[in-house]
Design a protein around this motif. Structure first.
Motif, PDB file in Angstrom:
ATOM      1  N   GLN A  74       2.532  26.818   9.401  1.00 18.46           N
ATOM      2  CA  GLN A  74       2.853  27.898   8.474  1.00 18.46           C
ATOM      3  C   GLN A  74       2.268  29.219   8.961  1.00 18.46           C
ATOM      4  O   GLN A  74       2.936  30.262   8.940  1.00 18.46           O
ATOM      5  CB  GLN A  74       2.320  27.576   7.076  1.00 18.46           C
ATOM      6  N   PHE A 172       7.784  30.389   6.760  1.00 21.19           N
ATOM      7  CA  PHE A 172       6.437  30.572   6.222  1.00 21.19           C
ATOM      8  C   PHE A 172       6.442  30.414   4.700  1.00 21.19           C
ATOM      9  O   PHE A 172       5.569  29.756   4.117  1.00 21.19           O
ATOM     10  CB  PHE A 172       5.925  31.950   6.621  1.00 21.19           C
ATOM     11  N   ARG A 176       4.884  26.174   2.413  1.00 20.68           N
ATOM     12  CA  ARG A 176       3.837  25.996   1.394  1.00 20.68           C
ATOM     13  C   ARG A 176       4.254  24.966   0.343  1.00 20.68           C
ATOM     14  O   ARG A 176       3.407  24.229  -0.189  1.00 20.68           O
ATOM     15  CB  ARG A 176       3.515  27.337   0.735  1.00 20.68           C
TER      16      ARG A 176
END
Length: 294
Positions: A74, A172, A176
């Motif tokens: 990430q 990115f 998460r």
């Protein structure tokens, strides 16, 4: 304030700060090498974050190897590749055009979710994605013309680099959601910044050794501070506080705030001319976002 509305506020503030990074990045790359400036940015962010997480949470959490790997990837996508492609793109194109192109993030997120998360889009969403891509095409075709609007030394290549940055930013923002552990926004922001420093440090040290630091103006150093304290620390905290409270599709809609902030700040801070090609491209992109959000 209801939790959902608080999440919306956090996502909005994060995207305003990310939008300002287009303007701050343009100023920064005019004075500092990309890798050195980025390494300083994350070093400053860690100087702020590490003492706070030590006091509030007792330090970094214990995580599985898989989660560490996901957070490393990430950070590689959002902290390293996004920054490198965006900043190098800004050396070739104008910040107003870059701001419009970054608004294709919702469309890019939709494509990635379709391919990898099995989130099959409807016809309306597909239309929105195509409309967003048309906005980018308008900007590139006009700036490639002999009498196109000024935007940099090589605006078409610069725009393509910014578009690649959008791809990495979308990855990115979505990665998460795949982390199973309940991490706090402070913990995620600190870990992402730590990996960000590791990615940039080798080339950053090399560039620092070959840079005349005395030639950098106070404005250049001030922008590095802004990038570290606001675009990194605050934007990460706001985004990670909001992203866990809403579905990915909802979070994607809020990225539409980013190009608006970039366009407005480009005009106000840099005096960047905003011509019909940016407005037309922005209209196409925002139209696509409206279709996706509905």
């Amino acid at each position: 304030m209801p939790e959902k509305h608080f999440a919306y506020l956090n996502l909005s503030l994060a995207m305003i700060l990310v939008g300002s990074s287009v303007v701050a990045g343009k100023i920064m790359v005019d004075e500092l090498p990309v890798f050195m400036a980025s390494a300083l940015r994350f070093a400053l962010a860690l100087i702020i974050l590490l003492p706070i997480i030590r006091l509030r949470e007792g330090g970094l959490p214990r995580l599985s190897r898989l989660t560490w790997a996901k957070l490393a990837v990430q950070s590689l996508c959002g902290s390293f590749l996004f920054t490198v492609f965006l900043l190098y793109g800004l050396t070739l194109t104008g910040p107003a055009s870059a701001g419009v192109i970054t608004s294709t993030t919702p469309a890019c997120m939709g494509i990635i979710a379709w391919l990898f998360l099995k989130d099959r889009p409807s016809r309306k969403v597909l239309t929105g994605i195509l409309l967003s891509m048309a906005g980018v095409l308008v900007i590139n075709l006009v700036q490639a013309a002999p009498h196109g609007a000024p935007g940099g030394a090589n605006p078409v290549l610069g725009n393509l680099l910014v578009l690649a940055a959008v791809l990495f930013e979308s990855l990115f923002l979505l990665i998460r959601k795949t982390v199973p552990e309940p991490l706090s926004p402070m913990a995620v922001s600190t870990i992402i910044s730590l990996f960000g420093l590791l990615w940039f440090l080798p080339m950053g040290v090399y560039e620092a050794a070959h840079t005349d630091l005395a030639a950098i103006s106070p404005t250049g150093w001030l922008v590095v501070f802004y990038y570290g304290a606001f675009v990194t620390v605050l934007a990460y905290l706001f985004w990670f506080a909001g992203i866990t409270k809403v579905p990915p599709s909802t979070a994607g809609v809020f990225t539409a705030i980013m190009p608006v902030a970039a366009l407005v700040l480009s005009a106000l801070v840099l005096g960047e001319p905003i011509g019909w090609q940016q407005l037309t491209g922005c209209a196409c992109v925002l139209g696509g976002i409206v279709l996706i959000s509905r």
